[in-house]
Each structure stands twice: as C-alpha cells, then as structure tokens.
Design a protein around this motif. Sequence first.
Motif, short mmCIF file in Angstrom:
data_model
loop_
_atom_site.label_atom_id
_atom_site.label_comp_id
_atom_site.label_asym_id
_atom_site.label_seq_id
_atom_site.Cartn_x
_atom_site.Cartn_y
_atom_site.Cartn_z
N ASP A 425 0.83 -1.21 0.00
CA ASP A 425 0.00 0.00 0.00
C ASP A 425 0.87 1.26 0.00
N ASP A 426 1.93 1.24 0.81
CA ASP A 426 2.85 2.38 0.83
C ASP A 426 3.53 2.55 -0.53
N SER A 427 3.87 1.44 -1.16
CA SER A 427 4.52 1.48 -2.47
C SER A 427 3.57 2.04 -3.54
N LEU A 428 2.28 1.78 -3.39
CA LEU A 428 1.29 2.33 -4.32
C LEU A 428 1.26 3.85 -4.22
N VAL A 429 1.26 4.37 -3.00
CA VAL A 429 1.26 5.83 -2.81
C VAL A 429 2.53 6.44 -3.39
N LYS A 430 3.68 5.81 -3.12
CA LYS A 430 4.94 6.31 -3.66
C LYS A 430 4.94 6.27 -5.18
N LEU A 431 4.38 5.23 -5.76
CA LEU A 431 4.29 5.13 -7.22
C LEU A 431 3.45 6.26 -7.78
N GLN A 432 2.35 6.59 -7.11
CA GLN A 432 1.49 7.69 -7.56
C GLN A 432 2.27 9.00 -7.60
N TYR A 433 3.07 9.24 -6.57
CA TYR A 433 3.89 10.47 -6.53
C TYR A 433 4.99 10.43 -7.60
N ASP A 434 5.62 9.27 -7.78
CA ASP A 434 6.67 9.14 -8.79
C ASP A 434 6.14 9.43 -10.19
N LEU A 435 4.97 8.90 -10.50
CA LEU A 435 4.39 9.13 -11.83
C LEU A 435 3.95 10.58 -12.00
N PHE A 436 3.53 11.21 -10.91
CA PHE A 436 3.19 12.64 -10.98
C PHE A 436 4.45 13.43 -11.35
N TYR A 437 5.58 13.07 -10.72
CA TYR A 437 6.83 13.78 -11.04
C TYR A 437 7.21 13.58 -12.50
N ILE A 438 7.16 12.35 -12.98
CA ILE A 438 7.51 12.07 -14.38
C ILE A 438 6.58 12.82 -15.33
N LYS A 439 5.31 12.92 -14.93
CA LYS A 439 4.31 13.58 -15.77
C LYS A 439 4.49 15.09 -15.80
N HIS A 440 4.94 15.68 -14.68
CA HIS A 440 5.01 17.15 -14.58
C HIS A 440 6.43 17.66 -14.38
N ARG A 441 7.39 16.85 -14.68
CA ARG A 441 8.80 17.16 -14.44
C ARG A 441 9.21 18.50 -15.05
N GLY A 442 9.95 19.31 -14.29
CA GLY A 442 10.40 20.61 -14.80
C GLY A 442 11.23 21.33 -13.75
N PHE A 443 11.79 22.48 -14.11
CA PHE A 443 12.68 23.22 -13.21
C PHE A 443 11.98 23.61 -11.91
N PHE A 444 10.74 24.12 -12.02
CA PHE A 444 10.05 24.60 -10.82
C PHE A 444 9.72 23.46 -9.87
N LEU A 445 9.31 22.31 -10.41
CA LEU A 445 9.04 21.16 -9.55
C LEU A 445 10.33 20.66 -8.91
N ASP A 446 11.43 20.67 -9.66
CA ASP A 446 12.73 20.26 -9.11
C ASP A 446 13.14 21.16 -7.94
N ILE A 447 12.97 22.48 -8.12
CA ILE A 447 13.32 23.42 -7.05
C ILE A 447 12.44 23.18 -5.83
N ASN A 448 11.16 22.93 -6.08
CA ASN A 448 10.23 22.65 -4.99
C ASN A 448 10.69 21.43 -4.20
N ILE A 449 11.12 20.39 -4.90
CA ILE A 449 11.58 19.16 -4.24
C ILE A 449 12.84 19.42 -3.42
N LEU A 450 13.76 20.21 -3.97
CA LEU A 450 14.99 20.51 -3.24
C LEU A 450 14.70 21.28 -1.96
N ILE A 451 13.78 22.24 -2.03
CA ILE A 451 13.42 23.02 -0.84
C ILE A 451 12.74 22.13 0.20
#
Length: 463
Positions: A425-451
């Motif tokens: 179940d935890d892996s499912l949630v993590k997968l959902q977030y991972d696919l969101f990142y791949i789908k919306h990947r960009g400079f602003f999302l990267d900066i958000n993750i670093l912060i």
Amino acid sequence: MSNHSIHFNISERKILLRIFDIVFTLALLYLVSTAFDFDYFTIAKENWTWVFVLILYLSIFGTVFELYDLQKSSKLEKVIPGIILTVSVTVLFYFLTPIYTPFLPANRLQILYFYFAILTAIFIWRWTYITFIASPRFFKNALIIGETSNIEYIINAFKDADPNYNIIGFIDCEAKQTNAVKFSGITEYPSNEIYNIIKEKHISEIVVASYNSEAITSDIYYDLITLLESGFSIKEYTQVYEEMTLRVPVQFVGKDFYKYFPFSRNNQNKMYLFFHRFFDVIISLVGVLIGLVLLPFILLGNIIGNRGPLFYVQERVGKNGKTFKMVKYRTMIENAEKGGAVWAKKNDSRITAFGKFLRHSRLDEIPQFINILKDEMSLIGPRPERPYFVRELSQILPFYETRHIIKPGLTGWAQVKTRYGSSVDDSLVKLQYDLFYIKHRGFFLDINILIKTLTTLFYFRGQ
C-alpha cells in the motif's frame, strides 16, 4: 444551482498565502518605518534589490518551515512555530548577506523593529486567512457520482488532501442490484433527486468517479449532460484527485491509460536534461566534499555505534531497468537479511543506534553522490528499488515499471511527500507520486523538491 460561498482551490490558496505574506510584510514595514523614523524604505527606494531579496528569503524559508502546507495553515497553533522560524531565519540571513541587502544599522533597535514588523504582519495575515478563508463557511461542496465500491477510498483521499473540500454525499451511478454494496460513511442520495440536492446543499461541483463509464445509467448520463450544458462544473475523478493530491491514481487508470500519461516534454527536452545533469554534477561534487569533511565523525560514530563495515553496497534497479550498485553508509546490523529480502519498517530492530542518527539526518545517503557522478542516478527522481521488490511490485501495481523511464534519484517527489514505504500500500502511494513527477517534471518542480528536502533535513524526518 449556484454556490453561496467563496472557494479557492489548492493552487490558488498557496499563491494567496505567498502573495499576502509579502503584501502584509511590505505594508507593515512601511508603516513602522514612518512611525518610528525607521529609514529602511527610504533607502530601499534607491536599491530595490533589497526588497527582492527579502521577498525571496521569505518565500524560500516559508517553504522550508512549511508555511504553505495547507493542512498546517488552516490551524493557528500549528502555523505559529513556522511563522517564528521563517521570520527569524529570514532576518538572520537578510542582515548576514550585506552584498545584496542592507548593512547592519547603526541603531540596533531598528533590527527589532524590522523583525517584529515582519512577524506581526505575517501573523495578522495568517489569522485573517484562517478566519475568513479556511473557515467552514468557505468550504467547497461537492457531490460524487460513481460506483459504491470506490466511494470510501475517494472520500478519504479528498479529506486528507484538502480540508476545505467538503463532500456532501454521493449517488450510485450503477443500476440498482439486489445485492448492492452499501457504504455508511456518507449520505447516499437517489439519482432522481440530483437537481434538488444541488440546490438545497449548495453543491458547486460534481465529481464523476466511475471506473467503468459504461456502468453509468442513461438517466444520470443525460442529467450530467444537461448540467454541463448549463455551465455547471463537472469533473472526472482522476483529474480532481491529481490536482488535489499531486499524485496519479494509477489504480483507477484502465485500458485508456494513454489519456492519463501525457508525460512531461522535459523528459525529451535536451536543454532541460543538460542543465539537470549539470546541476547533478555540481551539487554532487559539493556533496562529496561535505562528505569528506564529515567522514572522520562518521567513522568514529560507526566504530562506537555500528561496529562493522562503514559502507553498504546493494543492487538497485535504474533507468530502463538496468541494475547498478548503490552505495550507502551502513545503518543496520551485519547480515540483516540473511533470511532473505524483507521490507524495512518503522522502528526496525535491525537498525543500529548510530544508524538511526544517519537515517534521520539523511547522512547515510552521502555516498550516493558517487552514483550520481557515475550517471547511474540523478539528484531528483524516483528512489531506486531492489530487483526483488521490483519483480514483486510490478506484478501487483499497475504501471510500476513506468517509474524506470528516468534515472532514479537521491531525493524525489515521493520522498518529500510521504513517509518511508514498508508495504504494498505504501509502495502504491509512492508510485502515484513518482508518476506525478515524471508527468510534470520541470525546473520549478525540481526546485520545490529541493526546498522540501531541506525541510526534511531540518525537521530530522529522514528514515
């Protein structure tokens, strides 16, 4: 059919919080400078860089100390510590970077004026926000139309994501069956009452949460068409889910999966990929240098608290399913998996005393900067998983292998948004977030993750 309350969605409220943090701060600084002969604004008129840096610091440290976490921002007792930390660190950095900001004033009392002006301004604005925007009378009322079997999961997901999103009830879209499943957690309304429900309950949005659109009865289908033609807001569940939770609901994606995965163009954008790799190398070199400075202390801690090899090398799955050797500082007892691979869990007894410190501080990840320099990993991406668990999870979770279309990361969207995965179940949630990142990947999302990664480090949330 109109809604009698004002509602801001998640993105709008985050923008609203940021903008008025700044507006209230600048307004009160101006008033204080006038009332107490505080010359900050008089000088700042000649150098607007100072104002820009102040705004930048407030935004960055406000993110680090979670001022824009909507769950915390809706309760004053939870947001006050974040306000104090944000203002304190902002003022400290502001006066310690005199190249871009003012030098320390001759009258040290002006520093207190400056500090308390910002503190008071943000506090007043956040009290205003909680009282007039995050209060229940500004909830957005929604009605769900879908299969009863999906309702509980949907309601819980929406409740966790947005406290201002109020689900009034649901309508079962399927033809009634004698052995139909019942859900007692929320009011179920008859399908022929849809117009009265919208009017009486001030519904502002309908969410269609049907896994199989063919299951929707013709009567409900025509009612939805009529409402849509009248300008009423009707949204598909996965769209609302992704907007609210910032993750892709893969368990509700069927054979028409291509509709849900128009992956970010940045996955093929050569300029983005070049700068992404460039910063990977620069930050990794800095990370290696920091690691060398800390190495004597880590060696000492390992001798006292770990008593065994310092490094731990493990096979992980990388881009396109290619395996590589990932290096970490060892945090568990030796031969922790002599009986076979098992999930790590909270308060795992196999973790050593010093290993707990390394995990909480994320210092155990430092050797992975070497993996990044070798181009096996990136600074940001899905966390690399072990081949055993990849084989297991890919059989259970839909689209699990999709997370391997980009390089794995030292940190990532799933890492900053959810806790350590210790089950399917935890892996499912993590997968959902991972696919969101791949789908919306960009400079602003990267900066958000670093912060947000800095937030994890500051609050000692590593696991």
